[in-house]
Write a protein that holds these residues in place. Structure first.
Motif, PDB file in Angstrom:
ATOM      1  N   UNK A  84     -11.741 -19.881 -22.354  1.00  0.00           N
ATOM      2  CA  UNK A  84     -12.897 -19.818 -21.441  1.00  0.00           C
ATOM      3  C   UNK A  84     -12.743 -21.145 -20.654  1.00  0.00           C
ATOM      4  N   UNK A  85     -12.486 -21.343 -19.551  1.00  0.00           N
ATOM      5  CA  UNK A  85     -12.770 -22.810 -18.607  1.00  0.00           C
ATOM      6  C   UNK A  85     -14.145 -23.067 -18.399  1.00  0.00           C
ATOM      7  N   UNK A  86     -14.810 -21.975 -18.139  1.00  0.00           N
ATOM      8  CA  UNK A  86     -16.475 -22.169 -17.780  1.00  0.00           C
ATOM      9  C   UNK A  86     -17.152 -20.935 -18.309  1.00  0.00           C
ATOM     10  N   UNK A  87     -18.164 -20.837 -18.267  1.00  0.00           N
ATOM     11  CA  UNK A  87     -18.991 -19.694 -18.789  1.00  0.00           C
ATOM     12  C   UNK A  87     -18.476 -18.293 -17.832  1.00  0.00           C
ATOM     13  N   UNK A  88     -17.864 -18.486 -16.729  1.00  0.00           N
ATOM     14  CA  UNK A  88     -17.524 -17.415 -15.924  1.00  0.00           C
ATOM     15  C   UNK A  88     -16.121 -17.049 -16.038  1.00  0.00           C
ATOM     16  N   UNK A  89     -15.182 -18.142 -15.871  1.00  0.00           N
ATOM     17  CA  UNK A  89     -13.844 -17.824 -15.740  1.00  0.00           C
ATOM     18  C   UNK A  89     -12.855 -17.880 -17.277  1.00  0.00           C
ATOM     19  N   UNK A  91      -8.650 -17.061 -19.165  1.00  0.00           N
ATOM     20  CA  UNK A  91      -7.610 -16.653 -18.841  1.00  0.00           C
ATOM     21  C   UNK A  91      -6.843 -16.259 -20.308  1.00  0.00           C
ATOM     22  N   UNK A  92      -6.171 -15.179 -20.521  1.00  0.00           N
ATOM     23  CA  UNK A  92      -5.623 -14.746 -21.818  1.00  0.00           C
ATOM     24  C   UNK A  92      -3.969 -14.374 -21.599  1.00  0.00           C
ATOM     25  N   UNK A 133      -6.621 -12.498 -15.869  1.00  0.00           N
ATOM     26  CA  UNK A 133      -7.719 -13.556 -15.411  1.00  0.00           C
ATOM     27  C   UNK A 133      -8.916 -12.941 -15.626  1.00  0.00           C
ATOM     28  N   UNK A 134      -9.927 -13.586 -16.162  1.00  0.00           N
ATOM     29  CA  UNK A 134     -11.226 -12.798 -16.585  1.00  0.00           C
ATOM     30  C   UNK A 134     -12.418 -13.556 -16.201  1.00  0.00           C
ATOM     31  N   UNK A 135     -13.404 -12.515 -15.832  1.00  0.00           N
ATOM     32  CA  UNK A 135     -14.816 -13.007 -15.171  1.00  0.00           C
ATOM     33  C   UNK A 135     -15.817 -12.484 -15.856  1.00  0.00           C
ATOM     34  N   UNK A 136     -16.689 -13.410 -16.607  1.00  0.00           N
ATOM     35  CA  UNK A 136     -17.960 -13.121 -16.958  1.00  0.00           C
ATOM     36  C   UNK A 136     -18.799 -12.572 -16.060  1.00  0.00           C
ATOM     37  N   UNK A 137     -19.058 -11.458 -15.552  1.00  0.00           N
ATOM     38  CA  UNK A 137     -19.992 -10.864 -14.556  1.00  0.00           C
ATOM     39  C   UNK A 137     -21.516 -11.143 -14.904  1.00  0.00           C
ATOM     40  N   UNK A 138     -21.598 -10.939 -16.297  1.00  0.00           N
ATOM     41  CA  UNK A 138     -23.151 -11.409 -16.654  1.00  0.00           C
ATOM     42  C   UNK A 138     -23.561 -12.664 -16.456  1.00  0.00           C
TER      43      UNK A 138
END
Length: 394
Positions: A84-89, A91-92, A133-138
């Motif tokens: 996690x590069x930030x609480x929102x974005x 990569x894995x 590429x992942x996005x923490x929507x919450x």
């Protein structure tokens, strides 16, 4: 003098409050991290994770509708490492295994082929690298909270499969794929999270038994249960804000000050009212009416009884011809139009004057005066008394 006294009291009250404030012992101010003020980026070795998951899915290709749905489910599994590069974005990347059960046209080739309703059952075992590429929507929509239990994480990704057809001999192929998914993550602890991953993977068709590529775009819908292990620092640094100690309870002093201010304001209001008060004008008392003749609504003619009263007044007026009198005619404003009421006022006064003159009163001694408005003001209860003619000395 009283106003100055109250201002002096108010000043004394302020000075007393300041003196009490000097006696308060200063307390140490504590600083804490506050995530509601935003977050700061962590170092590169923080917020890493490893995810392992497994599940099952259904393959969608050209002829799968001919195969029973219960016979189309096949296993799948993944192994990822990510950051996690930030609480929102985040990569894995890692490896994905996907088995697909479908149907293909053509005669059976190879010892493992199975003929099924005019088609060949196929099983594709697909393994290859994958990146998302992942996005923490919450956190994106609701703000970052380090103790949140549930997180909805969307992602998009791509990769490549090395495919082995279980039923057809020597038909290995490679295939690029793309995918989208939603991870429902539940934090069991600061280090471990349980997840339900719903994913759709789409890729090109496989080669058929004649080594020709299928033209349509195929896909597979999968559900995975997974475990994620968080490595290193798992939370995010936040700006440091001071937390001041609670202030001394000064409610009693505030109440006394408010009472004093209210008293001063009340005295100022009373003083201003006194300064703004207009001097009362004493009106001279009007002479009392010598007689009042009352009329029914809409009537100006004198009755026999009215004439008897006017005749008696005429004897009084003739006794002293030096006195002058007005006969004031009234009509109520609650009924009739202005034109009708003006006519009634004039006629009532004129009829009384005519009767007085007919009994020997000189013309210059009496005068008919129509009066606008009601005799008794805006009082509807006395409306019947406003229809009259009043004989009064000037």
């Amino acid at each position: 003098m009283k106003k100055a006294t109250f201002f002096a009291c108010a000043c004394a009250l302020f000075m007393g409050q300041a003196a009490n404030a000097q006696e308060v012992v200063a307390e140490e101010v504590v600083v804490v991290e506050d995530a509601t003020q935003g977050v700061l980026l962590n170092s590169f070795n923080s917020n890493w994770f490893i995810t392992v998951d497994g599940g099952a899915g259904v393959y969608f290709s050209d002829f799968d509708s001919e195969r029973k749905l219960s016979d189309r489910f096949a296993p799948a599994a993944d192994l990822f490492i990510g950051k996690w590069f930030s609480p929102v974005i985040a990569v894995r990347g890692g490896a994905s295994y996907l088995r697909s059960k479908g149907l293909a046209k053509g005669p059976v080739i190879g010892s493992n082929g199975e003929y099924y309703k005019g088609f060949n059952k196929t099983i594709y075992n697909q393994l290859g690298p994958a990146f998302d590429v992942m996005f923490n929507l919450t956190n994106w929509w609701c703000g970052y909270k380090p103790n949140r239990v549930y997180n909805a994480i969307g992602y998009v990704g791509a990769g490549g499969f090395f495919t082995i057809n279980k039923h057809f001999d020597n038909l290995d192929d490679t295939n690029l794929f793309g995918r989208v998914g939603l991870i429902n993550s539940f934090n069991l602890s600061r280090r471990v999270a349980l997840s339900l991953d719903i994913r759709y993977t789409f890729f090109g068709g496989h080669r058929d038994i004649y080594a020709k590529m299928e033209e349509s775009l195929h896909g597979q819908l999968n559900a995975y249960l997974g475990l994620t292990f968080n490595l290193g620092k798992t939370t995010w640094n936040a700006p440091v804000v001071p937390v001041c100690p609670p202030a001394e309870n000064c409610d009693a002093l505030r109440a006394r000050l408010a009472a004093a201010e209210a008293r001063v304001a009340d005295l100022e209001r009373q003083l201003q009212d006194c300064l703004n008060r207009k001097p009362e004008v004493v009106k001279e008392a009007e002479p009392e009416a010598l007689a009042t003749i009352y009329f029914p609504i809409g009537v100006s003619r004198l009755t026999k009884e009215d004439k008897n009263i006017v005749n008696a007044v005429a004897d009084v007026l003739k006794a002293d011809a030096s006195k002058k009198y007005d006969v004031k005619g009234y009509a109520d404003t609650y009924t009739g139009s202005d034109a009708i009421n003006n006519r009634l006022r004039q006629q009532r006064a004129d009829n009384v004057v005519k009767q007085l003159v007919s009994k020997g009163v000189k013309n210059d001694q009496v005068k008919a005066v129509p009066v606008q408005g009601n005799l008794h003001g805006d009082n509807a209860a006395l409306v019947s008394l406003d229809r009259c003619a009043v004989i009064i000395e000037r």
